[in-house]
Design an enzyme around this catalytic site. Structure first.
Site, PDB file in Angstrom:
ATOM      1  N   ASP A 213      -6.403  -6.853   4.160  1.00 20.91           N
ATOM      2  CA  ASP A 213      -5.868  -5.493   4.243  1.00 20.91           C
ATOM      3  C   ASP A 213      -5.804  -5.028   5.696  1.00 20.91           C
ATOM      4  OD1 ASP A 213      -5.065  -2.922   3.770  1.00 20.91           O
ATOM      5  OD2 ASP A 213      -6.774  -2.367   2.509  1.00 20.91           O
ATOM      6  N   GLY A 214      -4.578  -4.865   6.187  1.00 21.09           N
ATOM      7  CA  GLY A 214      -4.378  -4.301   7.516  1.00 21.09           C
ATOM      8  C   GLY A 214      -3.562  -5.194   8.432  1.00 21.09           C
TER       9      GLY A 214
ATOM     10  N   MET B  30      -9.038   7.805   0.375  1.00 19.25           N
ATOM     11  CA  MET B  30      -9.825   8.139   1.573  1.00 19.25           C
ATOM     12  C   MET B  30     -10.403   9.542   1.435  1.00 19.25           C
ATOM     13  SD  MET B  30      -7.376   6.675   4.571  1.00 19.25           S
ATOM     14  CE  MET B  30      -6.518   5.105   4.400  1.00 19.25           C
TER      15      MET B  30
ATOM     16  N   GLY C  26       1.224  -2.184   4.055  1.00 16.99           N
ATOM     17  CA  GLY C  26       1.760  -0.835   3.964  1.00 16.99           C
ATOM     18  C   GLY C  26       3.037  -0.743   4.775  1.00 16.99           C
ATOM     19  N   SER C  27       2.876  -0.581   6.098  1.00 18.97           N
ATOM     20  CA  SER C  27       4.064  -0.482   6.952  1.00 18.97           C
ATOM     21  C   SER C  27       4.915  -1.749   6.851  1.00 18.97           C
ATOM     22  CB  SER C  27       3.650  -0.203   8.399  1.00 18.97           C
ATOM     23  OG  SER C  27       2.547  -1.001   8.776  1.00 18.97           O
TER      24      SER C  27
ATOM     25  N   HIS D 120      -8.445   0.909  -3.718  1.00 23.90           N
ATOM     26  CA  HIS D 120      -9.339   0.664  -2.580  1.00 23.90           C
ATOM     27  C   HIS D 120     -10.031   1.976  -2.237  1.00 23.90           C
ATOM     28  CE1 HIS D 120      -9.522  -0.623   1.967  1.00 23.90           C
ATOM     29  NE2 HIS D 120     -10.726  -0.502   1.437  1.00 23.90           N
TER      30      HIS D 120
ATOM     31  N   MET E 206     -11.118  -6.463   5.551  1.00 23.64           N
ATOM     32  CA  MET E 206     -10.330  -5.516   6.346  1.00 23.64           C
ATOM     33  C   MET E 206      -9.988  -6.165   7.692  1.00 23.64           C
ATOM     34  SD  MET E 206      -9.990  -2.848   4.430  1.00 23.64           S
ATOM     35  CE  MET E 206      -9.025  -1.985   5.671  1.00 23.64           C
TER      36      MET E 206
ATOM     37  N   SER F  45       0.848  -1.195   0.000  1.00 26.59           N
ATOM     38  CA  SER F  45       0.000   0.000   0.000  1.00 26.59           C
ATOM     39  C   SER F  45       0.878   1.237   0.000  1.00 26.59           C
ATOM     40  CB  SER F  45      -0.899   0.029   1.232  1.00 26.59           C
ATOM     41  OG  SER F  45      -1.423   1.341   1.377  1.00 26.59           O
TER      42      SER F  45
ATOM     43  N   HIS G 238      -1.243  -1.340  -4.336  1.00 28.20           N
ATOM     44  CA  HIS G 238      -2.507  -1.031  -3.654  1.00 28.20           C
ATOM     45  C   HIS G 238      -2.577   0.467  -3.356  1.00 28.20           C
ATOM     46  CE1 HIS G 238      -5.966  -2.237  -1.107  1.00 28.20           C
ATOM     47  NE2 HIS G 238      -5.547  -1.324  -0.246  1.00 28.20           N
TER      48      HIS G 238
ATOM     49  N   GLY H  39      -8.712   3.464   7.498  1.00 28.69           N
ATOM     50  CA  GLY H  39      -8.421   4.880   7.702  1.00 28.69           C
ATOM     51  C   GLY H  39      -6.950   5.168   7.907  1.00 28.69           C
ATOM     52  N   PHE H  40      -6.230   4.223   8.473  1.00 32.31           N
ATOM     53  CA  PHE H  40      -4.829   4.501   8.804  1.00 32.31           C
ATOM     54  C   PHE H  40      -3.972   3.256   8.618  1.00 32.31           C
ATOM     55  CE2 PHE H  40      -7.607   7.203  11.284  1.00 32.31           C
ATOM     56  CZ  PHE H  40      -7.110   8.467  10.971  1.00 32.31           C
ATOM     57  N   GLY H  41      -2.717   3.493   8.259  1.00 35.69           N
ATOM     58  CA  GLY H  41      -1.746   2.411   8.235  1.00 35.69           C
ATOM     59  C   GLY H  41      -1.232   2.142   9.642  1.00 35.69           C
ATOM     60  N   GLY H  42      -0.517   1.033   9.782  1.00 28.02           N
ATOM     61  CA  GLY H  42       0.194   0.749  11.014  1.00 28.02           C
ATOM     62  C   GLY H  42      -0.657   0.311  12.189  1.00 28.02           C
TER      63      GLY H  42
ATOM     64  N   MET I 204     -12.159   4.108  -0.083  1.00 26.04           N
ATOM     65  CA  MET I 204     -12.768   4.309   1.239  1.00 26.04           C
ATOM     66  C   MET I 204     -13.474   5.647   1.192  1.00 26.04           C
ATOM     67  SD  MET I 204      -9.611   2.730   3.397  1.00 26.04           S
ATOM     68  CE  MET I 204      -8.528   2.898   1.986  1.00 26.04           C
TER      69      MET I 204
ATOM     70  N   ASP J 161      -4.793   3.459  -1.661  1.00 31.33           N
ATOM     71  CA  ASP J 161      -5.847   3.718  -0.672  1.00 31.33           C
ATOM     72  C   ASP J 161      -6.426   5.112  -0.825  1.00 31.33           C
ATOM     73  OD1 ASP J 161      -6.039   1.318   0.964  1.00 31.33           O
ATOM     74  OD2 ASP J 161      -3.961   1.732   1.517  1.00 31.33           O
TER      75      ASP J 161
END
Ligand code: DX5
Ligand code: ZN
Length: 229
Positions: A177-178, A41, A199-200, A70, A141, A12, A37, A146-149, A72, A39
């Site tokens: 995802d996540g 938002m 992502g992270s 994706h 999900m 991501s 990917h 809404g947020f990475g990490g 959102m 994201d």
């Protein structure tokens, strides 16, 4: 895009350097990712804002693999053509984004994209039964979007197992995802997932000046997932 259930890693770019998307994408692809990917938002469906169609159009020429978008956002339908024109291969909308997901998925395929359906952690699978003939991917999900990490939510493993049984032989990807790491990815591979967004988990520790770290992170998640099969 041909369909298969091989393990795919989709970094991501939410965790990339926002001032350098072109080179970041070239780096993750050179280091062996399968999809990219993206994201999107809107600060309304989720409490964060990222980017819109002009940014996607600008990064599209840098993507040689698959542009996995994706959304959102809510509402969705009014923006489908803009994201399709920007070059999305897959457009994924959230089941929770509005009352007419059936119409949204029809519109996504009508715009020439593969259609993805995303489910928040609190959403069950009932509605998916009625949408199986109009989707190419389900994005489960494993964090609240809404947020990475964020931390992986383990209760989603059983959801993926049920979803895999529901899908049967249909050519539908299961994307997670996540919170994907070499520790969490194998749990979902064993449950039946084939696409792993990270992502992270991919971008941590690396950069365009030391992209080999991206490669190490991608290979670690891939090896862990494949090891569970
Ligand atoms: C979350 C996004 C994810 C996110 C994943 O709302 O949809 O794609 O970037 O980030 P990590 O892998 O850091 O959990
Ligand atoms: Zn995402």
């Amino acid at each position: 895009m041909t369909f298969d259930r091989k393990i795919k890693i989709a970094p991501s770019i939410l965790s990339a350097d926002f001032a350098d998307f072109g080179r970041e994408i070239q780096a993750i692809e050179a280091e062996g990712c399968d999809w990219v990917h993206v994201d999107v938002m809107d600060g309304h469906f989720v409490p964060n804002l990222t980017f819109g169609p002009p940014l996607l159009k600008a990064i599209r020429p840098h993507i040689q693999t698959v542009m996995d978008v994706h959304l959102m956002i809510s509402p969705v339908d009014a923006y489908i053509d803009a994201y399709a024109d920007a070059g999305a291969d897959i457009l994924t909308a959230h089941l929770e984004a509005g009352p007419h997901i059936h119409r949204t998925l029809q519109a996504i395929r009508g715009a020439g994209c593969k259609a993805g359906l995303a489910l928040n952690p609190g959403t069950g699978l009932d509605a998916v039964t009625h949408l199986l003939d109009m989707i190419d991917l389900v994005c489960v999900m494993t964090v609240n979007p809404g947020f990475g990490g964020q931390k992986f939510i383990h209760s989603q493993i059983e959801k993926v197992r049920s979803l895999r049984a529901m899908i049967g032989d249909r050519p539908i990807h299961i994307e997670i995802d996540g919170g994907m790491t070499p520790e969490t990815a194998p749990l979902m591979a064993a449950a039946g997932a084939d696409v792993f967004v990270a992502g992270s988990g991919v971008f941590k520790g690396g950069g365009v000046s030391n992209p080999t770290v991206y490669g190490e992170n991608i290979r670690a998640i891939r090896a862990a997932a494949e090891g569970a099969l």
